[in-house]
Structures are given as C-alpha cells and as structure tokens.
Design a protein around this motif. Structure first.
Motif, PDB file in Angstrom:
ATOM      1  N   SER A 268      19.172  20.081  54.762  1.00  0.00           N
ATOM      2  CA  SER A 268      20.430  20.280  54.063  1.00  0.00           C
ATOM      3  C   SER A 268      20.265  20.514  52.614  1.00  0.00           C
ATOM      4  O   SER A 268      20.912  21.092  52.030  1.00  0.00           O
ATOM      5  CB  SER A 268      21.149  19.017  54.518  1.00  0.00           C
ATOM      6  OG  SER A 268      22.561  18.914  53.690  1.00  0.00           O
ATOM      7  N   LYS A 272      21.379  23.779  50.429  1.00  0.00           N
ATOM      8  CA  LYS A 272      22.383  23.664  49.101  1.00  0.00           C
ATOM      9  C   LYS A 272      21.700  24.071  47.976  1.00  0.00           C
ATOM     10  O   LYS A 272      22.319  24.647  47.131  1.00  0.00           O
ATOM     11  CB  LYS A 272      22.780  21.891  49.130  1.00  0.00           C
ATOM     12  CG  LYS A 272      23.949  21.688  48.040  1.00  0.00           C
ATOM     13  CD  LYS A 272      24.369  20.350  47.994  1.00  0.00           C
ATOM     14  CE  LYS A 272      25.449  20.248  47.274  1.00  0.00           C
ATOM     15  NZ  LYS A 272      25.879  18.828  46.866  1.00  0.00           N
ATOM     16  N   TRP A 466      23.348  18.718  42.517  1.00  0.00           N
ATOM     17  CA  TRP A 466      23.490  18.225  43.952  1.00  0.00           C
ATOM     18  C   TRP A 466      24.384  17.107  44.154  1.00  0.00           C
ATOM     19  O   TRP A 466      25.028  16.899  44.984  1.00  0.00           O
ATOM     20  CB  TRP A 466      22.300  17.678  44.593  1.00  0.00           C
ATOM     21  CG  TRP A 466      21.567  16.688  43.383  1.00  0.00           C
ATOM     22  CD1 TRP A 466      20.634  16.805  42.492  1.00  0.00           C
ATOM     23  CD2 TRP A 466      21.892  15.067  43.621  1.00  0.00           C
ATOM     24  NE1 TRP A 466      20.328  15.766  41.789  1.00  0.00           N
ATOM     25  CE2 TRP A 466      20.703  14.738  42.458  1.00  0.00           C
ATOM     26  CE3 TRP A 466      22.058  14.065  44.569  1.00  0.00           C
ATOM     27  CZ2 TRP A 466      20.846  13.241  42.172  1.00  0.00           C
ATOM     28  CZ3 TRP A 466      22.204  12.896  44.068  1.00  0.00           C
ATOM     29  CH2 TRP A 466      21.489  12.481  42.966  1.00  0.00           C
TER      30      TRP A 466
END
Lengths: 466, 92
Positions: A268, A272, A466
């Motif tokens: 993931s 991203k 993030w």
C-alpha cells in the motif's frame, strides 16, 4: 533534535556554540542510551574539548559540519580510540590511524561523539549479533533496530545525534534506516573511501550516512565522498556534488517480477508513493529484473567467501584477543579465534567451504557469475529509466529474540537491498508511512552509477507525503 | 544434506576453529540449509558472463607499492613485541 545542517549553520553564524550542540547530544545520549544500547562508548569529555576548539575558531573558518555530533559505527578507525567491531575478538585494540571518512569529518569540524553498536563484524540484520547486546528500536523497545548499522540508525531515530555513519555490505545501512524511520544511503561502490573500515566483503562494502532527512544526508555524503589514493576502488571517483534535480524529468521503473507477494502495508505504501511521485510529474514504467531474485543466495556465498579471507587476519597474534594458555602456534590460532561470535563463525565456515577447491566451481565461482548477470539486468534497466522504486525491506521491524526467525528468514531481511551491492549502484532508503503496529515503512530508490542526485531528489519528493 | 559432519570438521580446521561435536552437528544442519537454498544459482544461465566483461565496474588506481605511514603505529600496537618484531609461539 535540530537537523544537522541547521546546527552547522547556527554554529558557523555564531547563533549557538558547538559546545551547546555537543552538550545537547550528550544529554540525550545519557538519557536514552541505557535503554537503547545504541552506543558502545561515548567520548564525552573529548567531544566537549573538540567543541571548544571549534568555538575558538573565527566563525568564517568553521567547517561545513561545524558542531555536528556524529555516531561512528564501531568498525571504522578513529585514532587512539577502541574499535571492537562489536566483537570480543578485537578486545583491547585501539585504532592507530584515522579512517579517511573520519579525517574528512574532522576536517569539516564535525565532532565524533561515540562508537555506535552493530552486529559483530557487520554480520547481521537485527543487531542481535553484537557481543555487547542488541540495540533496541527507539520506536518500540520490544523490537530490533535492524542491522548491521543498528546503533547508527537508532542513534539518529532517537535524536541522540543528527548524523551517523554506517557501512553497507548487503543492506546494513538501508535496512536499519527503514526499521528506525530514518534516511540511509549506500552510495555507488567506490564513492566513499573504505580505508580504515574493517573489511567484511571487500567487493560489496561501502560507507554511507544515516540522517533524519534527505537534505542532511546530501550534506554528509558531500563531505565524506571523493578520491582517496589509499583505497584503490575510489581512486578515480570524483566527490559527490549535490545538484538540483527536477523529479518531473525523471522516469522510474518498478520491477514487478522482483517485488511480488508484498506485505499488504508495504504494498500500500509503495502504491501511494507512486501516486505522490506521479502527481509531481514523475513517469513510471514497468521493468524487469529477472535475476534479482538470485541476488540474495549469490550474496551469501560471495560475502561469506570474502569474509573468510578478510577475517583470517584476526588471529590474535598482532592485536586483539589473545589466549594465555596456548601450547604452540596452531593452538594459539584455535584458542584466539574462539573469541568470534556464532554468526561470524558460521559465515567464515560457509565461506571457507564455498572457496574450497572441491566446491569453488559450484559455489563461489558460480555465485560470482550470477552477480555479473544481475549487474547486466541493472545496466539494461537503467538504459530505460532513471531510477528504480522498491520497498527497502520485506517487513517492518520484528520482535527481539523472535524464535520464529530461523537463519534463512533472517537472511531474507536483505532481499530488496542486496542487489544494489551486487550491482555496485547507489540506493537510498527513506521512511514512507507506518504499518498497523505504527512501525515505520521504508521505501528504497535505486539509481544508476554515480547518480545519487536523482535518487535523493525522488526520496526528497516523498518526504512527509504519506 | 549438502554437507557432512566430516566436511564440517575439515572446514573448521581450515578456518582455524576448534569445534565440539555438538557444534559440528549444528553447523552441518545450518550450512546445509544455506547451501541447499543457494543451489538455485545453478539454474541461472551464466554462459555469457566470461565472454563479455561487465562495464562500469569501479575504476581502480594503478597497483604501485607505497610506504604506509601508519606502519610504525601498527607494529607498536602488537600484542607481544620484541624490538620491532612480533613474538609468536614456536612453529615447530
């Protein structure tokens, strides 16, 4: 803690003194080291004396790293100071000269504040192989710091120092940096002199900085890199020079065949990160590194073979541990070398076996040929992309004393980092996100030979996104 | 198992390690596991590697002899020294 560059700027401008900077670091080390075990020795009084010397200089003469306290991995020579490689084998040994990186740090007015803990002779991925106890992860004391430069990464992550040096033979800077949520680079092979670094596997070893962010890392590499006539592998390398690099002009490859079956949290984060970079104009391309999956077994054969040769010099005759009850020369060797820890012995044994006349063709020579095939994969890949994005590690920091971790599963910690050492290319690990246990996830950007500026630019573009 | 107990004992002798029977058993199991895993390298086609040497490897300096300025300090740090020589146990 203040960033390294801010400390240097302020010390040079006279806004703070190097003494204040050193006192702050020493206070943080005193507070946290008893639980983390990141440092094996602190050079407190000496650090303060050196800080006073820097303060006494006219401001204009203070160097690029003025007042920055540095944790030095305990496998680099700092004249007059113990260097143990976190091993009992080097008991009583004091460095007799400065490693080239130490000379460069000191010339830039950095302050070496202590010896950072590590896996014995840099062999390990958890820092549990230190003869002086493991380093604990500052973000979760029940977990490993990673290794082998675990003390260096933990010292930066805990804010004890803003700069540490590590060495990276198969991921020993990047893997602990990922586990501790900091930035670590393995520069191009030959960028940084290895003179004064205790050799593990000479065709793979490289020194690099660990810092809290990319900009500090760039500053440190600018100081420690460059030609050194005392290291034949960096004799013709120009120093790294920081240059601005626009990420929108870059194309990044993702080697899907090498990074399949990822841990979901890491997959993931990778997805991203790709989105963040695409939004900044980076172009992506699927690439193939068909032989990268063989890098890890090839690494263990080659690195252990080189280690069995390099560590043959540690016989206790000239320096280090010396048994008192040996009968003759052969017995001296056997008794003195008993001071090595179990992982070091295991790797020397593996290397000795792999190099034996009966097995060299099947193991060492075959592994070296596979390394050539892997290098060609990277050369082909870099003909079409500027950089390659992968995870830094297959997992986040695991628990200390994890009995479920057998030898091979520990070795797999370096799955994504080892190919950079095999190919000789630079790779930087930078934090990007947290997993379900709130542990840092590290992503890694590989670059072509001597193109650290591109991978730094990409890592910087991901910072805080993030 | 890729490696026998006798091979482990021979390897330990070459590496100058004194090992117990228990350690020999352990090393045999551990090293065999690593070597079995490394056996996958045999499946890689390396036939082209000798024909085309890799470019871009680190450039090396000329191999010229030079005096190491640290030599006196290194010999001064010997564990057991007599004059400027290293004392060792008798060989024969």
């Amino acid at each position: 803690m203040m960033k390294a560059r801010e400390t240097a700027q302020k010390v040079r401008a006279g806004v703070i003194t190097a003494t204040q900077a050193a006192q702050d670091c020493l206070a943080q080390i005193e507070k946290l080291n008893p639980q983390l075990n990141a440092f094996l020795e602190i050079f407190g009084e000496e650090a303060l004396a050196r800080a006073a010397q820097i303060d006494a200089k006219p401001a204009a003469q203070r160097g690029a790293l003025a007042g920055i306290c540095v944790a030095l991995k305990d496998n680099m020579e700092f004249a007059g100071h113990t260097m143990s490689c976190a091993s009992r084998m080097l008991a009583g040994y004091k460095a007799v000269y400065n490693a080239t990186v130490v000379e460069r740090l000191l010339a830039a007015d950095a302050i070496i504040i202590g010896r950072a803990n590590m896996d014995e002779f840099a062999m390990g991925s958890s820092n549990e192989n230190s003869a002086f106890g493991p380093v604990k992860n500052p973000l979760d004391l029940t977990r490993v710091s990673g290794g082998s430069s675990g003390g260096s990464a933990a010292a930066v992550a805990a804010g004890m120092v803003s700069l540490a040096l590590g060495s990276d033979t198969g991921g020993s800077i990047r893997q602990p940096a990922a586990f501790c949520g900091v930035v670590g680079i393995k520069p191009t092979y030959g960028r940084v002199s290895r003179r004064g670094l205790a050799a593990f596997a000479s065709s793979l070893d490289q020194i690099g900085p660990i810092t809290a962010d990319v900009e500090d890392n760039i500053l440190a590499l600018s100081v420690i890199s460059g030609e050194d006539k005392n290291d034949s592998t960096c004799a013709a390398r120009a120093p790294f020079a920081a240059e601005n690099c626009e990420v929108k002009n870059l194309t990044v490859g993702v080697p899907q065949d090498f990074i399949k079956d990822l841990n979901p949290a890491i997959a993931s984060a990778l997805g991203k990160a790709k989105g963040v970079l695409q939004n900044k104009g980076v172009k992506f391309k699927d690439i193939s590194l068909p032989h990268a999956k063989y890098a890890l077994p090839a690494y263990y054969i080659v690195a252990c073979s080189e280690a069995s040769s390099n560590l043959a010099r540690f016989d206790g005759l000239r320096y280090g541990h010396k048994a008192q009850d040996a009968k003759d020369l052969e017995d001296t060797y056997l008794k003195n070398r008993a001071a090595f820890g179990p992982e070091v012995k295991r790797r020397i044994m593996l290397g000795t076996y792999s190099l034996g006349s009966a097995h060299a063709q099947d193991y060492y020579l075959k592994a070296k040929k596979v390394c050539d095939v892997i290098r060609r994969d990277f050369e082909l890949a870099f003909s079409g992309v500027d950089a390659i994005l992968t995870p830094a590690t297959p997992t986040t920091a695991f628990k200390l004393n994890d009995k479920n971790k057998d030898l091979l599963s520990l070795y797999l910690s370096d799955l994504y980092t080892v190919p950079a050492n095999i190919a000789g290319v630079p790779a930087v690990s930078a934090p990007f996100g947290r997993d379900g246990d709130n542990l840092p996830i590290g992503l890694q950007v590989y670059g072509n030979y001597c193109e650290e500026n591109k991978i730094y630019a990409l890592a910087a573009a991901l910072e805080g996104q993030w | 198992m890729a490696i026998t107990i006798d091979e482990i004992k021979k390897t330990a002798k070459l590496a100058k390690f004194e090992i117990t029977q228990e350690e020999a058993n352990l090393y045999a199991a551990q090293l065999s596991a690593v070597l079995d895993w490394a056996a996958q390298l045999q499946s890689v086609d390396t036939s082209a590697t000798a024909a085309a040497p890799v470019q871009n490897s680190a450039p090396l300096r000329a191999d010229k002899a030079a005096i190491n300025p640290a030599a006196p300090a290194i010999t001064a740090a010997f564990n057991d020294r007599e004059n400027n020589l290293l004392r060792v146990k008798k060989v024969l």
